[in-house]
Scaffold this active site. Structure first.
Site, PDB file in Angstrom:
ATOM      1  N   GLU A   1       0.823  -1.217   0.000  1.00  0.00           N
ATOM      2  CA  GLU A   1       0.000   0.000   0.000  1.00  0.00           C
ATOM      3  C   GLU A   1       0.861   1.274   0.000  1.00  0.00           C
ATOM      4  O   GLU A   1       0.574   2.229   0.719  1.00  0.00           O
ATOM      5  CB  GLU A   1      -0.964  -0.010   1.193  1.00  0.00           C
ATOM      6  CG  GLU A   1      -1.961  -1.148   1.131  1.00  0.00           C
ATOM      7  CD  GLU A   1      -2.896  -1.212   2.317  1.00  0.00           C
ATOM      8  OE1 GLU A   1      -4.079  -1.534   2.113  1.00  0.00           O
ATOM      9  OE2 GLU A   1      -2.464  -0.956   3.447  1.00  0.00           O
TER      10      GLU A   1
ATOM     11  N   GLU B   1      -6.867  -7.611  -1.218  1.00  0.00           N
ATOM     12  CA  GLU B   1      -7.472  -7.577   0.113  1.00  0.00           C
ATOM     13  C   GLU B   1      -8.957  -7.271  -0.016  1.00  0.00           C
ATOM     14  O   GLU B   1      -9.356  -6.123  -0.216  1.00  0.00           O
ATOM     15  CB  GLU B   1      -6.799  -6.518   1.000  1.00  0.00           C
ATOM     16  CG  GLU B   1      -5.370  -6.829   1.365  1.00  0.00           C
ATOM     17  CD  GLU B   1      -4.786  -5.832   2.366  1.00  0.00           C
ATOM     18  OE1 GLU B   1      -5.565  -5.038   2.957  1.00  0.00           O
ATOM     19  OE2 GLU B   1      -3.557  -5.839   2.547  1.00  0.00           O
TER      20      GLU B   1
END
Length: 678
Positions: free
Chosen positions: A229, A303
């Site tokens: 991320e 995710e």
């Protein structure tokens, strides 16, 4: 008579030495050729690999820990609309389970349950800080035996997606970065040598476990993530490309990818590397945007958040099954692969929970609780939830024929829970008697030498004036208990500048100097956002008594509940018992024993029902984690492998309010429920 001509003794020796040397060279060449032609059987590979020879020496020979050779020419590819593996289309149905949050004895059970739900892939992060708690000191044993974990997945028939960081977020302490790296501050997650040099050394050690277990080497690893991320943190392409070069130079040949929220896809990209997306809802819209950014490659939700995590002082988060079902169907009907984050959450044992800040850019620290149940399909304790069975149903009905077997195996029977009743505290040991057991103290003026560990720190000093006011010109990270002559006088945190002390306090007696003791708790380093740039813990600044006497320096002790410390604690001769127990002042350690008859079973320690306030529970030297009566979590999970048949020891470190008993129960209590995103 003329004698026949013969060699002199010196010439004779030289000739024979030459023959021996030639023979030795021939033997060495033959042995070298034989060795070079054999597959490497050791799970520990070289830390640096010549990429020019990699295909010849590694990829052509499938290598597994047991030395089984299986040639695999093609791993996972993402070159068109669909993933391919060995040249055949494949849909990845993956679930996240972190080996470092689950006791090793339960790894196989949880993986079999994942397989029985229709999954074909296992995903895990790698926590650098847990593996390298001290610089250049590595741990790959027990709950950190990554090699064994990967091998079990391989035996069960699950592919593996590995996410080694170095930063992982994961609601884990410092996002997986070692505490000793907190000193680099704003240079964290950059190409600066103070950060990148330790990363290179760490990856050298880590990838020695990983490279032999890649898919093209006969192992289960089909893909490896670069960072995590990063688009939500920065946009330094040079940093991301440097990480890519590091893993490739050390032998990683499988598919590389990045993962981000939809808004961070461009900022965190590496040219040519597959992008994957993270979210919980609005699947159609977000996958369409991913397709626009990356039109000619397969879609992967790295995710899909199955639930959410909890902070202290909050309620327990639940993600409604109806919303979960709707989003999952959207993902599958869009033709995307999916990784359920989390499929099995586990536990933040010890002091490894992470924290967030009140705002993305800073603010008050919000520490994560001990449980990482996450409202996942498999609960913290291994139970199958309605979400689990819904996944099993949807994967069968919303994927093409052959993706999920028509007949799935039945999941293993869930281990039963047991109530071990209650046990009485029989011994206690005050904090002042514990200090001699701790590692040598550090002077507080050595500001870069403390505040880098886990758990607690104890600051001690003597002052000449009777304290009526204590002021911190700086900040406390994260929470502190203040004691004068071992008498509790107040509590401080990062929002507290000072505390006033009653000058007539009846328990603070005698003439100066007075002993000042401050117990500071690291409640967990921030794991997400720009707050990770400022994560040295302890007293950051100067302490003043009555606004005039500056405490020149403290002795600082680390209280991290290490194995060495616990051994000394157990053997300590000054434990108080009997009628004197009530005289022991907190903070203190409390000790009890209980008996397990027959094979141990999972259980829970109910600290809140037992009227304890805040602290840590340790069973047979296993740190279960933190408890706190502010909630939401009320019980601590105690897995059966931490117990033994016969007598078991439980030690409680209580900061403020101790109780006479420790209570067990057979049901987990994670607090009042709040529905997430409502």
């Amino acid at each position: 008579m003329e004698q026949p001509q013969t060699m002199g003794p010196i010439r004779f020796r030289l000739v024979h030495l030459k023959r021996i040397a030639v023979l030795a060279i021939v033997v060495i060449l033959v042995v070298s050729w034989y060795i070079s032609s054999q597959p490497e059987k050791s799970p520990i590979a070289k830390t640096v690999v010549d990429t020019g020879k990699l295909e010849q020496n590694v990829a052509d020979f499938g290598v597994h820990e047991r030395g089984v050779v299986k040639k695999r020419m093609m791993g996972l590819r993402a070159d068109g609309a669909n993933f391919t593996l060995d040249g055949k289309p494949v849909r990845l149905l993956s679930g996240a389970m972190h080996y470092f949050r689950v006791v090793p004895e339960y790894w196989r059970d949880r993986m079999l349950k994942m397989k029985a739900a229709g999954l074909n892939t296992l995903e895990t992060y790698v926590p650098w800080n847990f593996h390298e708690p001290k610089k250049y000191t590595y741990n790959f044993k027990g709950i950190l035996d990554l090699g064994r974990y990967l091998d079990i997945a391989h035996e069960i028939g699950l592919w593996v997606i590995l996410r080694p960081g170095p930063y992982i977020c994961a609601e884990w302490e410092f996002g997986g970065l070692p505490g000793w790296l907190a000193t680099v501050k704003e240079h964290v997650r950059t190409t600066r040598p103070v950060f990148m040099d330790p990363v290179e050394v760490w990856f050298g050690r880590l990838l020695a476990e990983v490279v032999p277990r890649q898919y093209t080497n006969g192992g289960p690893i089909i893909a490896v993530q670069i960072e995590n991320e990063y688009g939500g943190f920065s946009n330094d392409t040079a940093y991301m490309e440097r990480l890519k070069k590091i893993v490739e130079s050390r032998g990683i040949t499988e598919l590389l990818f990045t993962s981000d929220g939809i808004g961070g896809q461009i900022r965190g990209e590496i040219p040519g590397v597959l992008k994957t997306v993270n979210f919980q809802d609005n699947a159609t819209d977000k996958l369409q945007k991913l397709k626009e950014i990356q039109p000619d490659r397969p879609m992967m939700v790295m995710e899909f958040w199955t639930g959410w995590f909890d902070h202290w002082r909050e309620d327990h988060h639940i993600y409604r099954l109806e919303k979960f079902e709707k989003t999952l169907i959207e993902i599958l009907d869009m033709g995307a692969s999916v990784n359920f984050y989390m499929f099995h959450g586990g536990t933040n044992f010890g002091f490894m929970n992470g924290a967030n800040t009140q705002y993305r850019t800073g603010g008050r620290t919000l520490p994560t609780i001990t449980s990482y149940d996450y409202d996942a399909p498999i609960s913290e304790t291994g139970d199958l939830t309605p979400k689990y069975f819904k996944i099993r149903e949807i994967l069968k009905s919303h994927t093409p024929p052959g993706v999920v077997p028509e007949r799935l195996p039945e999941p293993p029977t869930t281990v039963g829970k047991f109530d071990y009743g209650r046990t009485t505290v029989t011994k206690a040991l005050s904090l002042d008697k514990v200090l001699p057991l701790l590692d040598q103290s550090i002077l507080s003026r050595q500001r870069t030498a403390h505040g880098l560990g886990y758990g607690y720190m104890v600051y001690t000093a003597t002052v000449n004036h009777k304290p009526e006011r204590l002021t911190v010109k700086g900040v406390i990270r994260d929470r502190a208990l203040v004691m004068i002559n071992d008498i509790f006088v107040g509590e401080m945190d990062e929002d507290t500048e000072d505390i006033k002390i009653d000058p007539e306090h009846v328990l603070i007696k005698g003439d100066p100097p007075y002993t000042l003791k401050i117990l500071v708790e690291n409640q967990g380093r921030v794991n997400y956002g720009s707050g990770i740039k400022n994560q040295i813990k302890g007293i950051i600044g100067d302490v003043y008594i009555n606004l005039e006497e500056k405490v020149p320096q403290f002795k600082v002790y680390t209280l991290d509940m290490s194995e060495d410390f616990l051994n000394k604690l157990t053997e300590h001769s000054e434990w108080t018992s009997g009628t004197e127990l009530d005289q022991v002042k907190t903070p203190a350690f409390y000790r009890a024993t209980f008996t397990v008859e027959g094979r141990p079973k999972d259980t829970f320690v109910h600290m809140i029902k037992g009227k304890w306030e805040k602290g840590v529970v340790i069973v047979n030297h296993n740190n279960l984690g933190r408890y706190w009566n502010i909630g939401p979590q009320e019980t601590l999970y105690l897995p059966a492998p931490f117990l033994k048949e016969g007598e078991n020891e439980i030690i409680v470190f209580e900061e403020r309010t101790a109780a006479p008993e420790v209570l067990f129960c057979d049901k987990h209590s994670l607090g009042e429920i709040v529905y997430f995103r409502e």
